[in-house]
Design an enzyme around this catalytic site. Structure first.
Site: not given
Ligand code: XMP
Length: 479
Positions: A296, A302, A388, A401
């Site tokens: 997480i 993120c 997000g 989500r």
């Molecule tokens: P990487 O590091 O491979 O991570 O780019 C991809 C993963 O990030 C999560 N994800 C998010 N987490 N806000 C978050 O806190 C976001 O907007 C978001 N979009 C994706 C998700 O688990 C993904 O596989």
């Protein structure tokens, strides 16, 4: 009491905090087997592409499955759009085509020619009702000077057919022996039930490790909200795996909703994301699931950790979750998700107990991710955004989500990532790096990596030392 919270605070290690220690080895990288399992699905490459709208649509899912991984189609779109993407993956390669385009013996040659042209196919089985009576190919049509001739006048009547139980190897042998490109599949009563084409049989040979279902079609997964039962049901006929797409799955409402999905949809389910021992313990004891999405706020896009102060970094989360999975002797697969930029982070995730890794950033810059490359300052980039992020949220399909109170807060950003060419090249390099890491540790497969690998903590000075230092890299010298 409150002081204890601080003085006993755990260390939530991230990938950058640790290194893998070399171990005595008898394993050459070329001997490493990276096969993993998520439920009944076997992957020769333990990589899943992230369900994000700048990462996984049909093209990405096809490319990743051909390489031996699995694509998870995003849900930031209508149900119909997501279903169509899943269908496109299933249609991309199939050993036996079930929906066969046919003509009748009484049709004109002109009509047959037109169908072949429109559908971009080179031959048509000829049927009376459902009974196969011949086959007509471009060659037959080409040499028929009068377009008003009937199909029955030019078709080949003596057709070589096979039964539905034929294997890809047998089909290939028959096609090579008789030098034919189409092999109609008929049942005991002579009815046409499918068609095998040389293209599909020989495509299999160029991707021998592809992730396929029992019918030889590429496997594909799809993301859902656990609250969207209708979406899950609509996807059911076309997918192999469902993956929940929830920022914080350790939530009673999400668990109750997932139970309903499990009851009513006959597709194995991966749930997540989670980041703690307690979450894993509860989910593996309460839900019939095949995998957990773990990590997480480690994702490259993120902002959850920054905005809320809450995070379970992927390495820490994987180690915690695998402790629970081992304690319960569970077969649930641990999918490390977030912050995996390359094979180094992936190798550490396996050492901490992961069975597969999920990649967003590492695949977002490829040819097969959605959208065209952009040129900025003479360099090529692709857009990558968090689910997000304000722009992803503006499509509104992913608002759930995040938990209800945080629906108005952005938890991700949008940015550019360098263009990296095609998925095949990126995954090949990723696999080569992983195999080298396994070789250093002395692990010939993922289970051995989990068992044998030792991790050590790195100081900030050490972090600097294990990257190139003091030397100006050549590429930075060029104008
Ligand atoms: P990487 O590091 O491979 O991570 O780019 C991809 C993963 O990030 C999560 N994800 C998010 N987490 N806000 C978050 O806190 C976001 O907007 C978001 N979009 C994706 C998700 O688990 C993904 O596989």
């Amino acid at each position: 009491m409150l002081w204890d919270k601080l003085s006993n605070a755990e260390l939530a290690f991230t990938f950058g905090d640790v290194i893998l220690l070399p171990g005595k080895t008898e394993v050459e990288p070329s001997e490493v087997d990276l096969t993993t399992h998520i439920g009944e699905i076997s992957l020769s490459v333990p990589i899943l592409s992230s369900p994000m709208d700048t990462v996984t649509e049909a093209e990405m899912a096809i490319a990743v499955a051909r390489m031996g991984g699995l694509g998870v189609i995003h849900r930031n779109c209508s149900v119909e759009e997501q279903v169509n993407m899943a269908k496109a993956v299933k249609r991309a390669e199939s050993f036996i085509i079930r929906e066969v385009v046919t003509v009748s013996p009484e049709d004109t040659v002109d009509k047959a020619q037109q169908i072949m042209k429109e559908m971009k196919i080179s031959g048509l089985p000829v049927v009376e009702g459902s009974r196969l009576v011949g086959i007509i190919t471009r060659r037959d049509v080409y040499f028929a000077e009068d377009g008003n001739l009937r199909v029955k006048d030019v078709m080949t009547k003596d057709v070589i057919t096979v039964s539905p139980s034929i294997s890809p190897d047998e089909a290939r042998k028959i096609m090579s022996t008789y030098k034919i490109e189409k092999l109609p599949v008929v049942d005991d009563s002579g009815s046409l039930v499918g068609l095998i084409t040389a293209k599909d049989v020989f495509y299999r040979e160029s991707h021998p490790f592809a992730t396929r279902d029992e019918e030889g079609r590429l496997r594909v997964a799809a993301a859902i909200s656990p609250f969207d039962l209708e979406r899950a049901k609509a996807l059911e006929p076309y997918i192999d795996l469902l993956v929940t797409d929830v920022a914080h799955f350790h939530n009673e409402n999400a668990i109750t909703a997932a139970k309903r999905v499990i009851r009513e949809v006959n597709i194995p389910l991966v749930v997540g994301n989670i980041g703690t021992y307690e979450a894993a313990e509860e989910l593996i004891t309460r839900l019939e699931i095949v995998g957990l999405r773990v990590g997480i706020a480690s994702g490259s896009i993120c902002t959850t950790g920054e905005v809320t102060g809450v995070a379970a970094p992927t390495l820490y989360a994987v180690a915690k979750v695998s402790t629970a999975v081992n304690k319960y002797g569970s077969k649930v697969a641990i999918i490390a998700d977030g912050g995996i930029r390359g094979p180094a982070e992936a190798a550490k995730a396996f050492a901490a107990g992961a069975d597969a890794v999920m990649l967003g950033f590492a695949l977002a810059g490829t040819k097969e991710s959605p959208g065209s490359p952009l040129i900025v300052g003479g360099k090529m980039y692709k857009v990558y955004r968090g689910m997000g992020s304000p722009s992803a949220r503006s499509k509104r399909f992913v608002l759930d989500r995040y938990s209800k109170p945080s629906k108005d807060i952005a938890e991700g950003i949008e940015g550019l990532v360098p263009y990296r060419g095609d998925v095949a090249t990126v995954i090949d390099k990723f696999v080569a790096g992983l195999k080298a890491a396994f070789g250093y540790v002395g692990a010939s497969n993922i289970e051995e990596m989990k068992r044998k690998a030792k991790l050590a903590i790195l100081s900030p000075i050490g972090t600097r030392e294990i990257s190139p230092h003091d030397v100006k890299p050549m590429e930075k010298l060029s104008p």
